[in-house]
Design a protein around this motif. Structure first.
Motif, PDB file in Angstrom:
ATOM      1  N   GLY A 136     -11.987 -20.630 -14.644  1.00 29.60           N
ATOM      2  CA  GLY A 136     -12.052 -21.386 -13.405  1.00 29.60           C
ATOM      3  C   GLY A 136     -12.910 -20.753 -12.323  1.00 29.60           C
ATOM      4  O   GLY A 136     -13.201 -21.399 -11.313  1.00 29.60           O
ATOM      5  N   LEU A 137     -13.285 -19.504 -12.490  1.00 30.71           N
ATOM      6  CA  LEU A 137     -14.145 -18.868 -11.487  1.00 30.71           C
ATOM      7  C   LEU A 137     -15.586 -19.335 -11.667  1.00 30.71           C
ATOM      8  O   LEU A 137     -16.001 -19.697 -12.767  1.00 30.71           O
ATOM      9  CB  LEU A 137     -14.065 -17.349 -11.592  1.00 30.71           C
ATOM     10  CG  LEU A 137     -12.698 -16.725 -11.304  1.00 30.71           C
ATOM     11  CD1 LEU A 137     -12.767 -15.217 -11.475  1.00 30.71           C
ATOM     12  CD2 LEU A 137     -12.217 -17.087  -9.914  1.00 30.71           C
ATOM     13  N   VAL A 138     -16.356 -19.311 -10.578  1.00 30.70           N
ATOM     14  CA  VAL A 138     -17.712 -19.848 -10.605  1.00 30.70           C
ATOM     15  C   VAL A 138     -18.764 -18.755 -10.784  1.00 30.70           C
ATOM     16  O   VAL A 138     -19.707 -18.913 -11.542  1.00 30.70           O
ATOM     17  CB  VAL A 138     -17.987 -20.648  -9.309  1.00 30.70           C
ATOM     18  CG1 VAL A 138     -19.400 -21.164  -9.291  1.00 30.70           C
ATOM     19  CG2 VAL A 138     -16.986 -21.791  -9.194  1.00 30.70           C
ATOM     20  N   ASP A 139     -18.614 -17.645 -10.081  1.00 31.60           N
ATOM     21  CA  ASP A 139     -19.605 -16.564 -10.140  1.00 31.60           C
ATOM     22  C   ASP A 139     -19.056 -15.442 -11.010  1.00 31.60           C
ATOM     23  O   ASP A 139     -18.177 -14.694 -10.601  1.00 31.60           O
ATOM     24  CB  ASP A 139     -19.909 -16.042  -8.730  1.00 31.60           C
ATOM     25  CG  ASP A 139     -20.639 -17.066  -7.897  1.00 31.60           C
ATOM     26  OD1 ASP A 139     -21.658 -17.568  -8.386  1.00 31.60           O
ATOM     27  OD2 ASP A 139     -20.172 -17.361  -6.785  1.00 31.60           O
ATOM     28  N   LEU A 140     -19.607 -15.335 -12.213  1.00 27.93           N
ATOM     29  CA  LEU A 140     -19.140 -14.334 -13.169  1.00 27.93           C
ATOM     30  C   LEU A 140     -20.264 -13.350 -13.472  1.00 27.93           C
ATOM     31  O   LEU A 140     -21.335 -13.751 -13.922  1.00 27.93           O
ATOM     32  CB  LEU A 140     -18.681 -15.011 -14.465  1.00 27.93           C
ATOM     33  CG  LEU A 140     -17.545 -16.027 -14.320  1.00 27.93           C
ATOM     34  CD1 LEU A 140     -17.319 -16.753 -15.628  1.00 27.93           C
ATOM     35  CD2 LEU A 140     -16.278 -15.347 -13.856  1.00 27.93           C
ATOM     36  N   LEU A 150     -20.124 -11.141 -23.362  1.00 30.51           N
ATOM     37  CA  LEU A 150     -19.130 -12.043 -22.792  1.00 30.51           C
ATOM     38  C   LEU A 150     -19.499 -13.505 -23.059  1.00 30.51           C
ATOM     39  O   LEU A 150     -18.631 -14.323 -23.373  1.00 30.51           O
ATOM     40  CB  LEU A 150     -18.972 -11.779 -21.299  1.00 30.51           C
ATOM     41  CG  LEU A 150     -18.266 -10.459 -20.972  1.00 30.51           C
ATOM     42  CD1 LEU A 150     -18.528 -10.050 -19.537  1.00 30.51           C
ATOM     43  CD2 LEU A 150     -16.781 -10.567 -21.237  1.00 30.51           C
ATOM     44  N   ASN A 151     -20.781 -13.832 -22.949  1.00 30.74           N
ATOM     45  CA  ASN A 151     -21.225 -15.199 -23.263  1.00 30.74           C
ATOM     46  C   ASN A 151     -21.029 -15.504 -24.750  1.00 30.74           C
ATOM     47  O   ASN A 151     -20.635 -16.610 -25.112  1.00 30.74           O
ATOM     48  CB  ASN A 151     -22.687 -15.406 -22.859  1.00 30.74           C
ATOM     49  CG  ASN A 151     -22.836 -15.542 -21.365  1.00 30.74           C
ATOM     50  OD1 ASN A 151     -21.980 -16.104 -20.695  1.00 30.74           O
ATOM     51  ND2 ASN A 151     -23.923 -15.011 -20.835  1.00 30.74           N
ATOM     52  N   LEU A 152     -21.294 -14.527 -25.587  1.00 32.64           N
ATOM     53  CA  LEU A 152     -21.059 -14.706 -27.023  1.00 32.64           C
ATOM     54  C   LEU A 152     -19.574 -14.933 -27.298  1.00 32.64           C
ATOM     55  O   LEU A 152     -19.200 -15.808 -28.084  1.00 32.64           O
ATOM     56  CB  LEU A 152     -21.567 -13.487 -27.798  1.00 32.64           C
ATOM     57  CG  LEU A 152     -21.312 -13.495 -29.296  1.00 32.64           C
ATOM     58  CD1 LEU A 152     -22.061 -14.646 -29.957  1.00 32.64           C
ATOM     59  CD2 LEU A 152     -21.731 -12.170 -29.905  1.00 32.64           C
ATOM     60  N   SER A 153     -18.724 -14.184 -26.636  1.00 33.70           N
ATOM     61  CA  SER A 153     -17.286 -14.361 -26.788  1.00 33.70           C
ATOM     62  C   SER A 153     -16.871 -15.757 -26.337  1.00 33.70           C
ATOM     63  O   SER A 153     -16.038 -16.408 -26.979  1.00 33.70           O
ATOM     64  CB  SER A 153     -16.543 -13.296 -25.989  1.00 33.70           C
ATOM     65  OG  SER A 153     -15.158 -13.476 -26.101  1.00 33.70           O
ATOM     66  N   ASP A 154     -17.451 -16.236 -25.233  1.00 39.99           N
ATOM     67  CA  ASP A 154     -17.171 -17.596 -24.768  1.00 39.99           C
ATOM     68  C   ASP A 154     -17.548 -18.631 -25.819  1.00 39.99           C
ATOM     69  O   ASP A 154     -16.791 -19.562 -26.090  1.00 39.99           O
ATOM     70  CB  ASP A 154     -17.934 -17.901 -23.474  1.00 39.99           C
ATOM     71  CG  ASP A 154     -17.263 -17.333 -22.245  1.00 39.99           C
ATOM     72  OD1 ASP A 154     -16.101 -16.898 -22.353  1.00 39.99           O
ATOM     73  OD2 ASP A 154     -17.898 -17.335 -21.180  1.00 39.99           O
ATOM     74  N   TRP A 184     -21.853 -16.080 -17.940  1.00 40.15           N
ATOM     75  CA  TRP A 184     -21.801 -14.754 -17.346  1.00 40.15           C
ATOM     76  C   TRP A 184     -23.221 -14.302 -17.041  1.00 40.15           C
ATOM     77  O   TRP A 184     -24.143 -14.588 -17.778  1.00 40.15           O
ATOM     78  CB  TRP A 184     -21.156 -13.769 -18.327  1.00 40.15           C
ATOM     79  CG  TRP A 184     -19.690 -13.965 -18.464  1.00 40.15           C
ATOM     80  CD1 TRP A 184     -19.063 -14.863 -19.257  1.00 40.15           C
ATOM     81  CD2 TRP A 184     -18.679 -13.261 -17.772  1.00 40.15           C
ATOM     82  NE1 TRP A 184     -17.707 -14.752 -19.108  1.00 40.15           N
ATOM     83  CE2 TRP A 184     -17.441 -13.772 -18.204  1.00 40.15           C
ATOM     84  CE3 TRP A 184     -18.683 -12.247 -16.823  1.00 40.15           C
ATOM     85  CZ2 TRP A 184     -16.231 -13.295 -17.723  1.00 40.15           C
ATOM     86  CZ3 TRP A 184     -17.487 -11.769 -16.356  1.00 40.15           C
ATOM     87  CH2 TRP A 184     -16.273 -12.297 -16.799  1.00 40.15           C
ATOM     88  N   ARG A 185     -23.357 -13.568 -15.959  1.00 35.23           N
ATOM     89  CA  ARG A 185     -24.669 -13.028 -15.593  1.00 35.23           C
ATOM     90  C   ARG A 185     -24.554 -11.510 -15.508  1.00 35.23           C
ATOM     91  O   ARG A 185     -23.472 -10.974 -15.317  1.00 35.23           O
ATOM     92  CB  ARG A 185     -25.128 -13.635 -14.264  1.00 35.23           C
ATOM     93  CG  ARG A 185     -25.392 -15.143 -14.421  1.00 35.23           C
ATOM     94  CD  ARG A 185     -25.737 -15.795 -13.130  1.00 35.23           C
ATOM     95  NE  ARG A 185     -24.472 -16.164 -12.478  1.00 35.23           N
ATOM     96  CZ  ARG A 185     -24.410 -16.798 -11.325  1.00 35.23           C
ATOM     97  NH1 ARG A 185     -25.507 -17.123 -10.691  1.00 35.23           N
ATOM     98  NH2 ARG A 185     -23.248 -17.102 -10.796  1.00 35.23           N
ATOM     99  N   ASP A 186     -25.711 -10.843 -15.636  1.00 28.71           N
ATOM    100  CA  ASP A 186     -25.680  -9.383 -15.695  1.00 28.71           C
ATOM    101  C   ASP A 186     -25.845  -8.751 -14.311  1.00 28.71           C
ATOM    102  O   ASP A 186     -25.880  -9.435 -13.293  1.00 28.71           O
ATOM    103  CB  ASP A 186     -26.715  -8.847 -16.682  1.00 28.71           C
ATOM    104  CG  ASP A 186     -28.130  -9.235 -16.316  1.00 28.71           C
ATOM    105  OD1 ASP A 186     -28.360  -9.744 -15.198  1.00 28.71           O
ATOM    106  OD2 ASP A 186     -29.026  -9.020 -17.152  1.00 28.71           O
ATOM    107  N   VAL A 187     -25.962  -7.438 -14.288  1.00 28.69           N
ATOM    108  CA  VAL A 187     -26.017  -6.672 -13.041  1.00 28.69           C
ATOM    109  C   VAL A 187     -27.258  -7.021 -12.228  1.00 28.69           C
ATOM    110  O   VAL A 187     -27.201  -7.080 -10.988  1.00 28.69           O
ATOM    111  CB  VAL A 187     -25.956  -5.156 -13.354  1.00 28.69           C
ATOM    112  CG1 VAL A 187     -26.088  -4.333 -12.097  1.00 28.69           C
ATOM    113  CG2 VAL A 187     -24.668  -4.833 -14.084  1.00 28.69           C
ATOM    114  N   ASP A 188     -28.381  -7.282 -12.883  1.00 28.31           N
ATOM    115  CA  ASP A 188     -29.594  -7.657 -12.154  1.00 28.31           C
ATOM    116  C   ASP A 188     -29.382  -8.959 -11.384  1.00 28.31           C
ATOM    117  O   ASP A 188     -29.817  -9.090 -10.226  1.00 28.31           O
ATOM    118  CB  ASP A 188     -30.785  -7.814 -13.110  1.00 28.31           C
ATOM    119  CG  ASP A 188     -31.150  -6.496 -13.777  1.00 28.31           C
ATOM    120  OD1 ASP A 188     -30.881  -5.434 -13.181  1.00 28.31           O
ATOM    121  OD2 ASP A 188     -31.693  -6.530 -14.893  1.00 28.31           O
TER     122      ASP A 188
END
Length: 127
Positions: A76-80, A88-92, A108-112
């Motif tokens: 339910g969160l928007v900014d991951l 994490l995207n693969l797990s999704d 999911w987005r990375d640190v950059d």
């Protein structure tokens, strides 16, 4: 991944060695029957719990990482953002394929991407 290698190679080799050793023993019919029952019980006590975790109907999972817990808690969160966004995207995607989470999750987005997000305005209310 390692579990499949054990099943394919080591378990078959172990069964072959045990079968050869068992045949080489000079046992009467009563001793042979007891030995077969004991080996069967040992096999069942090892084999059954090994696959119990794979039965999703019983709530079992064989994930040794915490991706499952992360996915559940961030639903339910928007900014991951995460340091291992690709995993994490693969797990999704795997959870979607299994039907455990609704389709079209937020990527999911990375640190950059997090650094870019923190520079731009307006800042997200929750990360």
């Amino acid at each position: 991944m390692a579990f499949s290698r054990y099943c394919v190679v080591l378990v078959q080799a172990l069964f072959t060695v045990l079968a050869v050793q068992f045949v080489a023993l000079n046992l009467n019919s009563l001793s042979r029957g007891c030995a077969v029952r004991v080996l069967g019980l040992l096999l069942a006590s090892w084999w059954g719990p090994g696959f119990y975790e794979l039965d999703s109907a019983l709530g079992g999972v064989r994930e040794q990482d915490q991706f499952r817990l992360i996915i559940q808690r961030t639903g339910g969160l928007v900014d991951l953002y995460g340091p291992r966004a690709r995993l994490l995207n693969l797990s999704d995607r795997m959870k979607i394929a299994m039907g455990r989470i609704p389709p079209d999750p937020v990527l999911w987005r990375d640190v950059d991407d997090l650094e870019k997000c923190l520079v731009a305005l307006p800042l997200p209310s929750e990360l």
